[in-house]
Design a protein around this motif. Structure first.
Motif, PDB file in Angstrom:
ATOM      1  N   VAL A 250     -12.463   0.845   0.714  1.00 15.94           N
ATOM      2  CA  VAL A 250     -11.590   1.941   1.115  1.00 15.94           C
ATOM      3  C   VAL A 250     -10.206   1.359   1.330  1.00 15.94           C
ATOM      4  CG1 VAL A 250     -11.155   3.644   2.912  1.00 15.94           C
ATOM      5  CG2 VAL A 250     -13.494   3.145   2.238  1.00 15.94           C
ATOM      6  N   TRP A 251      -9.186   2.056   0.842  1.00 14.89           N
ATOM      7  CA  TRP A 251      -7.810   1.597   0.985  1.00 14.89           C
ATOM      8  C   TRP A 251      -7.119   2.490   2.002  1.00 14.89           C
ATOM      9  CZ3 TRP A 251      -7.117  -2.880  -1.300  1.00 14.89           C
ATOM     10  CH2 TRP A 251      -7.961  -3.221  -2.339  1.00 14.89           C
ATOM     11  N   LEU A 252      -6.393   1.890   2.907  1.00 17.20           N
ATOM     12  CA  LEU A 252      -5.696   2.618   3.957  1.00 17.20           C
ATOM     13  C   LEU A 252      -4.198   2.620   3.692  1.00 17.20           C
ATOM     14  CD1 LEU A 252      -7.511   1.026   7.007  1.00 17.20           C
ATOM     15  CD2 LEU A 252      -8.114   3.125   5.838  1.00 17.20           C
ATOM     16  N   ASN A 253      -3.507   3.653   4.189  1.00 14.73           N
ATOM     17  CA  ASN A 253      -2.053   3.676   4.061  1.00 14.73           C
ATOM     18  C   ASN A 253      -1.424   2.970   5.259  1.00 14.73           C
ATOM     19  OD1 ASN A 253      -1.937   5.518   6.201  1.00 14.73           O
ATOM     20  ND2 ASN A 253      -2.079   7.262   4.814  1.00 14.73           N
ATOM     21  N   LYS A 254      -0.089   2.851   5.281  1.00 12.82           N
ATOM     22  CA  LYS A 254       0.613   2.100   6.332  1.00 12.82           C
ATOM     23  C   LYS A 254       0.361   2.681   7.716  1.00 12.82           C
ATOM     24  CE  LYS A 254       4.517   0.518   3.535  1.00 12.82           C
ATOM     25  NZ  LYS A 254       5.962   0.574   3.361  1.00 12.82           N
ATOM     26  N   ALA A 255       0.357   3.992   7.824  1.00  7.67           N
ATOM     27  CA  ALA A 255       0.148   4.630   9.126  1.00  7.67           C
ATOM     28  C   ALA A 255      -1.255   4.330   9.657  1.00  7.67           C
ATOM     29  CB  ALA A 255       0.356   6.137   9.005  1.00  7.67           C
ATOM     30  N   GLU A 256      -2.235   4.338   8.776  1.00  5.94           N
ATOM     31  CA  GLU A 256      -3.609   4.042   9.193  1.00  5.94           C
ATOM     32  C   GLU A 256      -3.734   2.583   9.628  1.00  5.94           C
ATOM     33  OE1 GLU A 256      -6.075   7.272   6.503  1.00  5.94           O
ATOM     34  OE2 GLU A 256      -5.456   5.375   5.589  1.00  5.94           O
ATOM     35  N   TYR A 257      -3.065   1.665   8.930  1.00  4.79           N
ATOM     36  CA  TYR A 257      -3.071   0.262   9.327  1.00  4.79           C
ATOM     37  C   TYR A 257      -2.504   0.094  10.738  1.00  4.79           C
ATOM     38  CZ  TYR A 257      -4.585  -2.352   5.227  1.00  4.79           C
ATOM     39  OH  TYR A 257      -5.331  -2.905   4.232  1.00  4.79           O
ATOM     40  N   LYS A 258      -1.388   0.789  11.005  1.00  2.87           N
ATOM     41  CA  LYS A 258      -0.753   0.673  12.323  1.00  2.87           C
ATOM     42  C   LYS A 258      -1.622   1.286  13.411  1.00  2.87           C
ATOM     43  CE  LYS A 258       3.990   0.538  10.634  1.00  2.87           C
ATOM     44  NZ  LYS A 258       5.273   1.234  10.528  1.00  2.87           N
ATOM     45  N   SER A 259      -2.241   2.432  13.136  1.00  2.18           N
ATOM     46  CA  SER A 259      -3.043   3.108  14.157  1.00  2.18           C
ATOM     47  C   SER A 259      -4.318   2.335  14.480  1.00  2.18           C
ATOM     48  CB  SER A 259      -3.389   4.526  13.720  1.00  2.18           C
ATOM     49  OG  SER A 259      -4.271   4.500  12.615  1.00  2.18           O
ATOM     50  N   VAL A 260      -4.899   1.670  13.502  1.00  3.83           N
ATOM     51  CA  VAL A 260      -6.121   0.904  13.727  1.00  3.83           C
ATOM     52  C   VAL A 260      -5.801  -0.454  14.342  1.00  3.83           C
ATOM     53  CG1 VAL A 260      -8.080  -0.176  12.558  1.00  3.83           C
ATOM     54  CG2 VAL A 260      -7.337   2.073  11.880  1.00  3.83           C
ATOM     55  N   GLY A 261      -4.636  -0.985  14.074  1.00  2.00           N
ATOM     56  CA  GLY A 261      -4.235  -2.281  14.615  1.00  2.00           C
ATOM     57  C   GLY A 261      -4.795  -3.442  13.810  1.00  2.00           C
ATOM     58  N   VAL A 262      -4.721  -3.357  12.484  1.00  6.05           N
ATOM     59  CA  VAL A 262      -5.226  -4.420  11.623  1.00  6.05           C
ATOM     60  C   VAL A 262      -4.300  -5.616  11.728  1.00  6.05           C
ATOM     61  CG1 VAL A 262      -5.727  -5.064   9.222  1.00  6.05           C
ATOM     62  CG2 VAL A 262      -6.292  -2.780  10.053  1.00  6.05           C
ATOM     63  N   ILE A 263      -4.899  -6.784  11.934  1.00  3.30           N
ATOM     64  CA  ILE A 263      -4.135  -8.029  12.023  1.00  3.30           C
ATOM     65  C   ILE A 263      -4.679  -8.982  10.971  1.00  3.30           C
ATOM     66  CG2 ILE A 263      -3.542  -9.998  13.479  1.00  3.30           C
ATOM     67  CD1 ILE A 263      -3.994  -8.172  15.883  1.00  3.30           C
ATOM     68  N   TYR A 264      -3.783  -9.596  10.200  1.00  2.00           N
ATOM     69  CA  TYR A 264      -4.182 -10.535   9.169  1.00  2.00           C
ATOM     70  C   TYR A 264      -4.202 -11.936   9.734  1.00  2.00           C
ATOM     71  CZ  TYR A 264      -3.418  -6.754   5.909  1.00  2.00           C
ATOM     72  OH  TYR A 264      -3.477  -5.561   5.246  1.00  2.00           O
ATOM     73  N   GLY A 265      -5.157 -12.721   9.271  1.00  2.00           N
ATOM     74  CA  GLY A 265      -5.235 -14.105   9.696  1.00  2.00           C
ATOM     75  C   GLY A 265      -6.144 -14.874   8.756  1.00  2.00           C
TER      76      GLY A 265
ATOM     77  N   ILE B  69       0.835  -1.194   0.000  1.00  2.00           N
ATOM     78  CA  ILE B  69       0.000   0.000   0.000  1.00  2.00           C
ATOM     79  C   ILE B  69       0.869   1.241   0.000  1.00  2.00           C
ATOM     80  CG2 ILE B  69      -1.723   1.268   1.325  1.00  2.00           C
ATOM     81  CD1 ILE B  69      -2.683  -1.420   2.337  1.00  2.00           C
ATOM     82  N   ASP B  70       0.517   2.163  -0.817  1.00  2.00           N
ATOM     83  CA  ASP B  70       1.236   3.425  -0.883  1.00  2.00           C
ATOM     84  C   ASP B  70       1.060   4.162   0.432  1.00  2.00           C
ATOM     85  OD1 ASP B  70       0.790   6.558  -2.531  1.00  2.00           O
ATOM     86  OD2 ASP B  70       2.668   5.600  -1.939  1.00  2.00           O
TER      87      ASP B  70
END
Length: 174
Positions: free
Chosen positions: A49-64, A37-38
């Motif tokens: 909706v596409w999120l950037n790296k900072a948004e992923y970290k702030s939301v706490g997205v975990i893949y599984g 992701i850019d």
């Protein structure tokens, strides 16, 4: 000189090799989706909706992996009941109030005379008191009017008293 059969065979195997390598993809380590992701752009489209790296970290997205789980807690949500426009009915009352309870659900059939909701409002108590007060006054005025009619029939009282009793009784009826 190469024959036509050899050219077709080479072309067929070449095409098959390209298809095989295109479908298998790279054999190296898989990249994390968040890394692709850019970091500066957020794109919105009809599909998501596409999120950037900072948004992923702030939301706490975990893949599984996708899992089926039973929820052990009750979900409390707010919402509205929506009905198609041709089935919608507007209900109004002359006084406001707070809806205490309702048994309505979307798609539920309603019969004439069925309770739709229970409302609470202090004005309802005042209305009931006024109704009972006026009801007792009406009974008294009716008896008084009948008594004045009897007295007027025997020429004991003045017609003015009978007319006053009749006017009071009729105004209370209204």
């Amino acid at each position: 000189m190469i024959s036509l059969k050899k050219i077709i065979a080479i072309a067929f195997f070449g095409f098959a090799a390209l298809q095989y390598t295109a479908c298998n993809g790279p054999k190296g380590p898989k990249e994390n989706v968040a890394n692709k992701i850019d970091s500066t752009a957020k794109q919105e489209s009809e599909n998501g909706v596409w999120l950037n790296k900072a948004e992923y970290k702030s939301v706490g997205v975990i893949y599984g992996k996708v899992e089926i789980k039973k929820l052990s807690t009750t979900l409390k949500v707010n919402g509205t009941i929506e009905v198609s426009p041709e089935d919608a009915v507007s209900i109004t009352i002359p006084y406001g109030g707070i809806v205490r309870s309702t048994s309505l659900l979307e798609g539920k059939h309603i019969n004439k005379g069925e309770r739709l909701a229970t409302l609470a409002n202090p004005e309802f108590i005042q209305l009931q008191q006024d109704y009972l007060d006026h009801k007792s006054q009406l009974e008294y005025l009716k008896i008084e009017y009948e008594r004045q009619q009897q007295l007027a029939g025997e020429n004991i009282n003045a017609k003015k008293t009978l007319q006053k009793a009749k006017a009071d009784y009729q105004s209370m009826l209204v």
